[in-house]
Design a protein around this motif. Structure first.
Motif, PDB file in Angstrom:
ATOM      1  N   LYS A 270       0.821  -1.213   0.000  1.00  0.00           N
ATOM      2  CA  LYS A 270       0.000   0.000   0.000  1.00  0.00           C
ATOM      3  C   LYS A 270       0.857   1.266   0.000  1.00  0.00           C
ATOM      4  CE  LYS A 270      -4.031  -2.022   0.156  1.00  0.00           C
ATOM      5  NZ  LYS A 270      -4.936  -1.965  -1.016  1.00  0.00           N
ATOM      6  N   HIS A 271       2.165   1.116   0.115  1.00  0.00           N
ATOM      7  CA  HIS A 271       3.060   2.278   0.144  1.00  0.00           C
ATOM      8  C   HIS A 271       3.625   2.566  -1.252  1.00  0.00           C
ATOM      9  CE1 HIS A 271       2.886   1.306   4.427  1.00  0.00           C
ATOM     10  NE2 HIS A 271       3.353   2.511   4.658  1.00  0.00           N
ATOM     11  N   HIS A 272       4.294   3.705  -1.359  1.00  0.00           N
ATOM     12  CA  HIS A 272       4.929   4.112  -2.612  1.00  0.00           C
ATOM     13  C   HIS A 272       5.864   3.010  -3.099  1.00  0.00           C
ATOM     14  CE1 HIS A 272       7.211   6.460  -5.521  1.00  0.00           C
ATOM     15  NE2 HIS A 272       6.436   7.514  -5.296  1.00  0.00           N
ATOM     16  N   ALA A 273       5.827   2.751  -4.382  1.00  0.00           N
ATOM     17  CA  ALA A 273       6.679   1.708  -4.957  1.00  0.00           C
ATOM     18  C   ALA A 273       8.143   2.146  -4.982  1.00  0.00           C
ATOM     19  CB  ALA A 273       6.220   1.380  -6.375  1.00  0.00           C
ATOM     20  N   VAL A 274       9.041   1.172  -4.892  1.00  0.00           N
ATOM     21  CA  VAL A 274      10.459   1.428  -5.146  1.00  0.00           C
ATOM     22  C   VAL A 274      10.636   1.566  -6.651  1.00  0.00           C
ATOM     23  CG1 VAL A 274      12.794   0.499  -5.015  1.00  0.00           C
ATOM     24  CG2 VAL A 274      11.225   0.173  -3.103  1.00  0.00           C
ATOM     25  N   MET A 275      11.140   2.720  -7.080  1.00  0.00           N
ATOM     26  CA  MET A 275      11.322   2.962  -8.506  1.00  0.00           C
ATOM     27  C   MET A 275      12.675   2.458  -8.999  1.00  0.00           C
ATOM     28  SD  MET A 275       8.388   4.183  -8.839  1.00  0.00           S
ATOM     29  CE  MET A 275       8.456   4.521 -10.602  1.00  0.00           C
ATOM     30  N   SER A 276      13.649   2.369  -8.088  1.00  0.00           N
ATOM     31  CA  SER A 276      14.964   1.846  -8.465  1.00  0.00           C
ATOM     32  C   SER A 276      15.733   1.475  -7.213  1.00  0.00           C
ATOM     33  CB  SER A 276      15.765   2.895  -9.256  1.00  0.00           C
ATOM     34  OG  SER A 276      16.052   4.028  -8.443  1.00  0.00           O
ATOM     35  N   PHE A 277      16.637   0.502  -7.345  1.00  0.00           N
ATOM     36  CA  PHE A 277      17.586   0.176  -6.289  1.00  0.00           C
ATOM     37  C   PHE A 277      18.929   0.768  -6.684  1.00  0.00           C
ATOM     38  CE2 PHE A 277      14.480  -3.261  -5.471  1.00  0.00           C
ATOM     39  CZ  PHE A 277      14.266  -3.036  -4.115  1.00  0.00           C
ATOM     40  N   VAL A 278      19.368   1.749  -5.915  1.00  0.00           N
ATOM     41  CA  VAL A 278      20.608   2.459  -6.211  1.00  0.00           C
ATOM     42  C   VAL A 278      21.783   1.584  -5.777  1.00  0.00           C
ATOM     43  CG1 VAL A 278      21.935   4.552  -5.734  1.00  0.00           C
ATOM     44  CG2 VAL A 278      19.436   4.664  -5.948  1.00  0.00           C
ATOM     45  N   THR A 279      22.790   1.485  -6.608  1.00  0.00           N
ATOM     46  CA  THR A 279      23.916   0.594  -6.333  1.00  0.00           C
ATOM     47  C   THR A 279      24.841   1.183  -5.266  1.00  0.00           C
ATOM     48  OG1 THR A 279      25.381   1.572  -7.995  1.00  0.00           O
ATOM     49  CG2 THR A 279      23.869  -0.175  -8.738  1.00  0.00           C
ATOM     50  N   PRO A 280      25.581   0.324  -4.572  1.00  0.00           N
ATOM     51  CA  PRO A 280      26.564   0.829  -3.597  1.00  0.00           C
ATOM     52  C   PRO A 280      27.572   1.787  -4.230  1.00  0.00           C
ATOM     53  CG  PRO A 280      26.208  -1.512  -3.256  1.00  0.00           C
ATOM     54  CD  PRO A 280      25.470  -1.153  -4.522  1.00  0.00           C
ATOM     55  N   GLU A 281      27.920   1.562  -5.490  1.00  0.00           N
ATOM     56  CA  GLU A 281      28.859   2.449  -6.176  1.00  0.00           C
ATOM     57  C   GLU A 281      28.277   3.849  -6.343  1.00  0.00           C
ATOM     58  OE1 GLU A 281      29.844  -1.649  -6.639  1.00  0.00           O
ATOM     59  OE2 GLU A 281      27.985  -0.628  -7.246  1.00  0.00           O
ATOM     60  N   ASP A 282      26.994   3.921  -6.665  1.00  0.00           N
ATOM     61  CA  ASP A 282      26.360   5.234  -6.810  1.00  0.00           C
ATOM     62  C   ASP A 282      26.238   5.943  -5.463  1.00  0.00           C
ATOM     63  OD1 ASP A 282      26.092   5.137  -9.560  1.00  0.00           O
ATOM     64  OD2 ASP A 282      24.098   4.225  -9.503  1.00  0.00           O
ATOM     65  N   PHE A 283      26.004   5.165  -4.405  1.00  0.00           N
ATOM     66  CA  PHE A 283      25.982   5.773  -3.065  1.00  0.00           C
ATOM     67  C   PHE A 283      27.343   6.375  -2.719  1.00  0.00           C
ATOM     68  CE2 PHE A 283      22.064   3.319  -2.236  1.00  0.00           C
ATOM     69  CZ  PHE A 283      21.327   4.274  -1.558  1.00  0.00           C
ATOM     70  N   LYS A 284      28.420   5.673  -3.056  1.00  0.00           N
ATOM     71  CA  LYS A 284      29.762   6.194  -2.790  1.00  0.00           C
ATOM     72  C   LYS A 284      30.023   7.463  -3.592  1.00  0.00           C
ATOM     73  CE  LYS A 284      32.474   4.959  -0.495  1.00  0.00           C
ATOM     74  NZ  LYS A 284      32.709   5.289   0.942  1.00  0.00           N
ATOM     75  N   ALA A 285      29.500   7.507  -4.817  1.00  0.00           N
ATOM     76  CA  ALA A 285      29.668   8.705  -5.642  1.00  0.00           C
ATOM     77  C   ALA A 285      28.938   9.894  -5.014  1.00  0.00           C
ATOM     78  CB  ALA A 285      29.142   8.449  -7.050  1.00  0.00           C
ATOM     79  N   TYR A 286      27.724   9.655  -4.496  1.00  0.00           N
ATOM     80  CA  TYR A 286      26.995  10.722  -3.809  1.00  0.00           C
ATOM     81  C   TYR A 286      27.778  11.190  -2.577  1.00  0.00           C
ATOM     82  CZ  TYR A 286      22.600  10.240  -6.461  1.00  0.00           C
ATOM     83  OH  TYR A 286      21.641  10.251  -7.454  1.00  0.00           O
ATOM     84  N   GLU A 287      28.391  10.257  -1.871  1.00  0.00           N
ATOM     85  CA  GLU A 287      29.167  10.616  -0.685  1.00  0.00           C
ATOM     86  C   GLU A 287      30.338  11.531  -1.046  1.00  0.00           C
ATOM     87  OE1 GLU A 287      32.308   8.151   1.819  1.00  0.00           O
ATOM     88  OE2 GLU A 287      30.256   7.501   2.294  1.00  0.00           O
ATOM     89  N   ARG A 288      31.065  11.179  -2.098  1.00  0.00           N
ATOM     90  CA  ARG A 288      32.203  12.005  -2.513  1.00  0.00           C
ATOM     91  C   ARG A 288      31.753  13.408  -2.909  1.00  0.00           C
ATOM     92  NH1 ARG A 288      33.687   7.057  -5.005  1.00  0.00           N
ATOM     93  NH2 ARG A 288      32.829   7.760  -7.009  1.00  0.00           N
ATOM     94  N   ILE A 289      30.647  13.497  -3.638  1.00  0.00           N
ATOM     95  CA  ILE A 289      30.141  14.799  -4.071  1.00  0.00           C
ATOM     96  C   ILE A 289      29.711  15.631  -2.866  1.00  0.00           C
ATOM     97  CG2 ILE A 289      28.269  15.945  -5.321  1.00  0.00           C
ATOM     98  CD1 ILE A 289      28.341  13.505  -7.268  1.00  0.00           C
ATOM     99  N   ALA A 290      29.030  14.994  -1.916  1.00  0.00           N
ATOM    100  CA  ALA A 290      28.543  15.727  -0.738  1.00  0.00           C
ATOM    101  C   ALA A 290      29.696  16.278   0.084  1.00  0.00           C
ATOM    102  CB  ALA A 290      27.657  14.812   0.110  1.00  0.00           C
ATOM    103  N   TYR A 291      30.746  15.488   0.253  1.00  0.00           N
ATOM    104  CA  TYR A 291      31.918  15.999   0.969  1.00  0.00           C
ATOM    105  C   TYR A 291      32.539  17.179   0.219  1.00  0.00           C
ATOM    106  CZ  TYR A 291      32.381  12.551   4.737  1.00  0.00           C
ATOM    107  OH  TYR A 291      32.199  11.817   5.877  1.00  0.00           O
TER     108      TYR A 291
END
Length: 330
Positions: A270-291
């Motif tokens: 009944k909740h919002h669907a998951v539209m994508s599973f983001v890969t661990p590599e993409d999470f690391k890329a977001y981390e580098r950009i945020a820093y």
């Protein structure tokens, strides 16, 4: 043998309905969204530690609510096995119906004036060095629950003066003076989650306003520059990469110190669907950009949640501030 489970979320309400206490009546009008099978990097170990049971006993004995259980956090086994828990005050019923959230929606009961003392007793019993206090939205209260937050902080300070306190608050929309009440109680970390990018607010967080939340975080820092500020978002809700980067910029404009980014996991159909599973590599890329954008601390991974490793993260925050501004900072 180690058992691997997809998540430790609550059962689907359609599988075991209670006529007296339906979990998600407000989501019943929504079409069914099939729950996708999770990739291997999201699966977690089932809790087996005896300390996990001890934590459960302390929570039950003090008649407390935890966001770990209410939100179906996948990290509950790890955290409770270390006697880490995030307490949810002001009841277990929220006045809003966010499409991602597993907390019950409805009309909350009266504020429990004895809750601050019970939380303080639990914090002392668990020997917590750092505690996270969050709440449901209480749009029914004149101050949105701000005074209760302050009372909880004061009770913890009295019972465990060495414990650092992190609050994860609602947005206090149209509750003038509420933020000031919380900040005046001197939490060590003020957290308010943005949750998602502005283009998704209408569907994902319909009761909130994006720029009000940004301003809330900015105002908290203006009121007390020594206090760390923190915010988090989920990915996998259909956001674009450039929108995530814009959210980072908006948070930095508000002088937010700490950003968390985690994978959205659908609690029930009944909740919002998951539209994508983001890969661990993409999470690391977001981390580098945020820093690179100037955050003092970034936690970005599929299983990152606002309170996960909060104590260790707070220590990292202090070290990062000292390294950047010197020991006199804050």
């Amino acid at each position: 043998m180690v058992t691997i489970v997809d998540t430790l979320s609550k059962p689907d309400p359609d599988a075991a309905k209670s006529p007296e206490r339906p979990r998600h009546p407000e989501k019943a009008h929504r079409p069914d969204n099939p729950i996708q099978r999770k990739p291997k990097w999201i699966r977690v170990k089932a809790p087996t530690s005896p300390v996990y049971r001890e934590t459960i006993d302390i929570v039950r004995e003090n008649k407390l609510v935890t966001v770990c259980e209410e939100a179906g956090c996948p990290n509950i086994g790890e955290c409770w096995s270390k006697k880490h828990a995030s307490f949810m005050i002001l009841g277990d019923t929220c006045t809003r119906a966010c499409a991602f959230c597993n907390v019950r929606t409805g009309m909350p009961g009266p504020v429990d004036d004895g809750e601050p003392e019970r939380i303080a007793e639990a914090v002392a019993a668990m020997g917590l060095n750092h505690v996270v206090i969050t709440s449901v939205d209480r749009d029914d209260l004149d101050d949105g629950g701000a005074t209760h937050f302050a009372n909880v902080i004061k009770a913890i300070r009295k019972g465990s003066p060495g414990t650092t306190v992190e609050v994860l608050t609602p947005d206090f929309l149209r509750k003038e003076g509420a933020l000031e009440i919380v900040v005046e109680a001197k939490p060590d970390v003020f957290n308010h989650n943005m949750e998602t990018v502005p283009s998704k607010y209408l569907k994902v967080r319909p009761g909130a306003r994006y720029f009000h939340s940004i301003r809330l975080l900015q105002r908290a820092k203006e009121l007390d520059a020594s206090m760390f500020t923190k915010s988090g978002m989920m990915v996998g809700l259909g956001e674009e990469r450039n929108e995530v980067l814009q959210l980072m910029d908006d948070l930095r404009t508000a002088d937010v110190d700490f950003l968390t980014i985690g994978q959205y996991l659908q609690p029930t159909k009944k909740h919002h669907a998951v539209m994508s599973f983001v890969t661990p590599e993409d999470f690391k890329a977001y981390e580098r950009i945020a820093y690179a954008k100037g955050f003092l601390k970034v936690s970005s991974s599929p299983l990152t949640r606002s309170s996960h490793h909060a104590g260790e993260d707070f220590a990292d925050l202090r070290r990062a501030r000292e390294a950047k501004f010197g020991k006199s900072a804050g």
